[in-house]
Design an enzyme around this catalytic site. Structure first.
Site, PDB file in Angstrom:
ATOM      1  N   TYR A  36       0.819  -1.223   0.000  1.00 34.91           N
ATOM      2  CA  TYR A  36       0.000   0.000   0.000  1.00 34.91           C
ATOM      3  C   TYR A  36       0.851   1.271   0.000  1.00 34.91           C
ATOM      4  CZ  TYR A  36      -4.717  -2.019   0.467  1.00 34.91           C
ATOM      5  OH  TYR A  36      -5.922  -2.644   0.239  1.00 34.91           O
ATOM      6  N   PHE A  40      -4.812   7.151   7.078  1.00 40.41           N
ATOM      7  CA  PHE A  40      -5.196   5.787   7.475  1.00 40.41           C
ATOM      8  C   PHE A  40      -4.126   4.744   7.166  1.00 40.41           C
ATOM      9  CE2 PHE A  40      -7.253   6.760   3.335  1.00 40.41           C
ATOM     10  CZ  PHE A  40      -6.709   5.764   2.539  1.00 40.41           C
ATOM     11  N   ARG A  89     -13.957  -4.184  -9.820  1.00 34.74           N
ATOM     12  CA  ARG A  89     -14.336  -3.079  -8.937  1.00 34.74           C
ATOM     13  C   ARG A  89     -15.864  -2.923  -8.850  1.00 34.74           C
ATOM     14  NH1 ARG A  89     -10.126  -0.148  -6.921  1.00 34.74           N
ATOM     15  NH2 ARG A  89     -11.369   1.719  -6.614  1.00 34.74           N
ATOM     16  N   THR A 139     -15.816   1.728  -1.984  1.00 37.66           N
ATOM     17  CA  THR A 139     -14.850   1.577  -0.878  1.00 37.66           C
ATOM     18  C   THR A 139     -15.556   1.555   0.472  1.00 37.66           C
ATOM     19  OG1 THR A 139     -13.299   2.852  -2.223  1.00 37.66           O
ATOM     20  CG2 THR A 139     -12.715   2.521   0.099  1.00 37.66           C
ATOM     21  N   ARG A 190     -18.922  -5.728  -0.996  1.00 41.47           N
ATOM     22  CA  ARG A 190     -18.779  -4.845   0.162  1.00 41.47           C
ATOM     23  C   ARG A 190     -20.115  -4.563   0.844  1.00 41.47           C
ATOM     24  NH1 ARG A 190     -14.056  -1.206  -2.669  1.00 41.47           N
ATOM     25  NH2 ARG A 190     -12.250  -2.168  -1.647  1.00 41.47           N
ATOM     26  N   ASN A 202     -13.087  -3.560   4.612  1.00 39.55           N
ATOM     27  CA  ASN A 202     -14.044  -3.636   3.500  1.00 39.55           C
ATOM     28  C   ASN A 202     -13.843  -4.867   2.611  1.00 39.55           C
ATOM     29  OD1 ASN A 202     -11.750  -2.782   2.220  1.00 39.55           O
ATOM     30  ND2 ASN A 202     -12.613  -0.884   1.423  1.00 39.55           N
ATOM     31  N   HIS A 213      -9.905  -6.165  -2.019  1.00 39.39           N
ATOM     32  CA  HIS A 213      -9.122  -5.162  -2.740  1.00 39.39           C
ATOM     33  C   HIS A 213      -9.159  -5.487  -4.212  1.00 39.39           C
ATOM     34  CE1 HIS A 213      -5.708  -2.786  -4.197  1.00 39.39           C
ATOM     35  NE2 HIS A 213      -5.394  -3.872  -4.883  1.00 39.39           N
ATOM     36  N   GLU A 241       0.939  -4.614  -8.645  1.00 36.10           N
ATOM     37  CA  GLU A 241       0.344  -5.459  -7.587  1.00 36.10           C
ATOM     38  C   GLU A 241       0.459  -6.954  -7.902  1.00 36.10           C
ATOM     39  OE1 GLU A 241      -3.610  -3.872  -7.108  1.00 36.10           O
ATOM     40  OE2 GLU A 241      -2.858  -2.023  -6.201  1.00 36.10           O
TER      41      GLU A 241
HETATM   42  P1  ATP Z   1      -8.660  -1.069  -2.471  1.00 40.48           P
HETATM   43  O1  ATP Z   1      -7.482  -0.263  -2.944  1.00 40.48           O
HETATM   44  O2  ATP Z   1      -8.423  -1.800  -1.180  1.00 40.48           O
HETATM   45  O3  ATP Z   1      -9.235  -1.928  -3.550  1.00 40.48           O
HETATM   46  P2  ATP Z   1     -10.254   1.227  -2.919  1.00 40.48           P
HETATM   47  O4  ATP Z   1      -9.466   1.394  -4.183  1.00 40.48           O
HETATM   48  O5  ATP Z   1     -11.745   1.176  -3.013  1.00 40.48           O
HETATM   49  O6  ATP Z   1      -9.832  -0.066  -2.135  1.00 40.48           O
HETATM   50  P3  ATP Z   1      -8.488   3.173  -1.729  1.00 40.48           P
HETATM   51  O7  ATP Z   1      -8.822   4.612  -1.769  1.00 40.48           O
HETATM   52  O8  ATP Z   1      -7.450   2.654  -2.674  1.00 40.48           O
HETATM   53  O9  ATP Z   1      -9.861   2.350  -1.889  1.00 40.48           O
HETATM   54  O10 ATP Z   1      -8.055   2.807  -0.252  1.00 40.48           O
HETATM   55  C1  ATP Z   1      -7.359   1.623   0.022  1.00 40.48           C
HETATM   56  C2  ATP Z   1      -7.927   0.988   1.247  1.00 40.48           C
HETATM   57  O11 ATP Z   1      -7.668   1.827   2.372  1.00 40.48           O
HETATM   58  C3  ATP Z   1      -9.449   0.814   1.257  1.00 40.48           C
HETATM   59  O12 ATP Z   1      -9.884  -0.341   0.596  1.00 40.48           O
HETATM   60  C4  ATP Z   1      -9.730   0.736   2.740  1.00 40.48           C
HETATM   61  O13 ATP Z   1      -9.429  -0.563   3.265  1.00 40.48           O
HETATM   62  C5  ATP Z   1      -8.746   1.751   3.295  1.00 40.48           C
HETATM   63  N1  ATP Z   1      -9.345   3.090   3.416  1.00 40.48           N
HETATM   64  C6  ATP Z   1      -9.687   3.920   2.398  1.00 40.48           C
HETATM   65  N2  ATP Z   1     -10.207   5.061   2.855  1.00 40.48           N
HETATM   66  C7  ATP Z   1     -10.188   4.968   4.218  1.00 40.48           C
HETATM   67  C8  ATP Z   1     -10.602   5.815   5.282  1.00 40.48           C
HETATM   68  N3  ATP Z   1     -11.128   7.016   5.056  1.00 40.48           N
HETATM   69  N4  ATP Z   1     -10.417   5.355   6.554  1.00 40.48           N
HETATM   70  C9  ATP Z   1      -9.873   4.149   6.798  1.00 40.48           C
HETATM   71  N5  ATP Z   1      -9.476   3.291   5.838  1.00 40.48           N
HETATM   72  C10 ATP Z   1      -9.636   3.693   4.561  1.00 40.48           C
HETATM   73 MG    MG Z   2      -7.343   1.332  -4.228  1.00 45.83          MG
END
Ligand code: ATP
Ligand code: MG
Length: 137
Positions: free
Chosen positions: A49, A57, A85, A91, A102, A112, A115, A126
């Protein structure tokens, strides 16, 4: 044909919904091209990440991602990145559409359940973070 990385996060593995989640991918025309169950260290979760390293976060997210085993997969199919997605949902599960993973399984915006890569560039990074070419069939 496109490939994307999917992760069933520690909350999804703990809830024992791995089969349910993979079934949703298969029903929607995606194919599992590679798969394994692993337990990330905190450092490995931070590396995965790394794009989020400035986000508030980041520390909590990487604690969560290293709290227990995950299932990582390469999914393959037409428009696999966008399709995955769509199947995952928003998310934040509060905003996720009915019928998405989700909506049905996630606890909150952090825990959630799944990923999915968000672009061809991130899919490439990735997939290679977890799999060698010999492991993708
Ligand atoms: P992912 O990358 O896990 O597929 P995403 O692309 O929907 O999810 P991102 O914005 O990339 O969301 O954020 C990565 C991950 O970080 C999220 O899946 C979630 O687990 C966590 N996350 C995102 N926003 C928040 C937040 N506001 N508070 C806490 N955790 C968060
Ligand atoms: Mg993401």
């Amino acid at each position: 044909m496109e490939r994307t990385l999917s992760i069933i996060k520690p909350d999804g593995v703990k809830k024992n919904v791995v089969g349910d989640i993979i079934g949703r991918f298969e029903k929607n025309g995606l194919r599992v091209a590679a798969m394994k169950k692993i337990w990330l260290s905190k450092e490995e979760a931070k590396g995965f990440y790394i794009v989020h390293k400035e986000r508030p976060f980041y520390d909590s997210l990487t604690d969560f991602m290293s709290e227990g085993p995950i299932v990582v997969m390469v999914l393959e199919g037409e428009n696999a990145i966008a399709k995955n997605r769509e199947i995952m949902g928003a998310t934040n599960p509060a905003n996720a559409l009915p019928g998405t993973i989700r909506k049905d399984h996630a606890e909150n915006v952090e825990r959630n359940t799944v990923h999915g890569s968000d672009s061809p560039e991130s899919a490439c990074f990735e997939i290679s973070y977890f799999f060698s070419m010999l492991e993708i069939l």
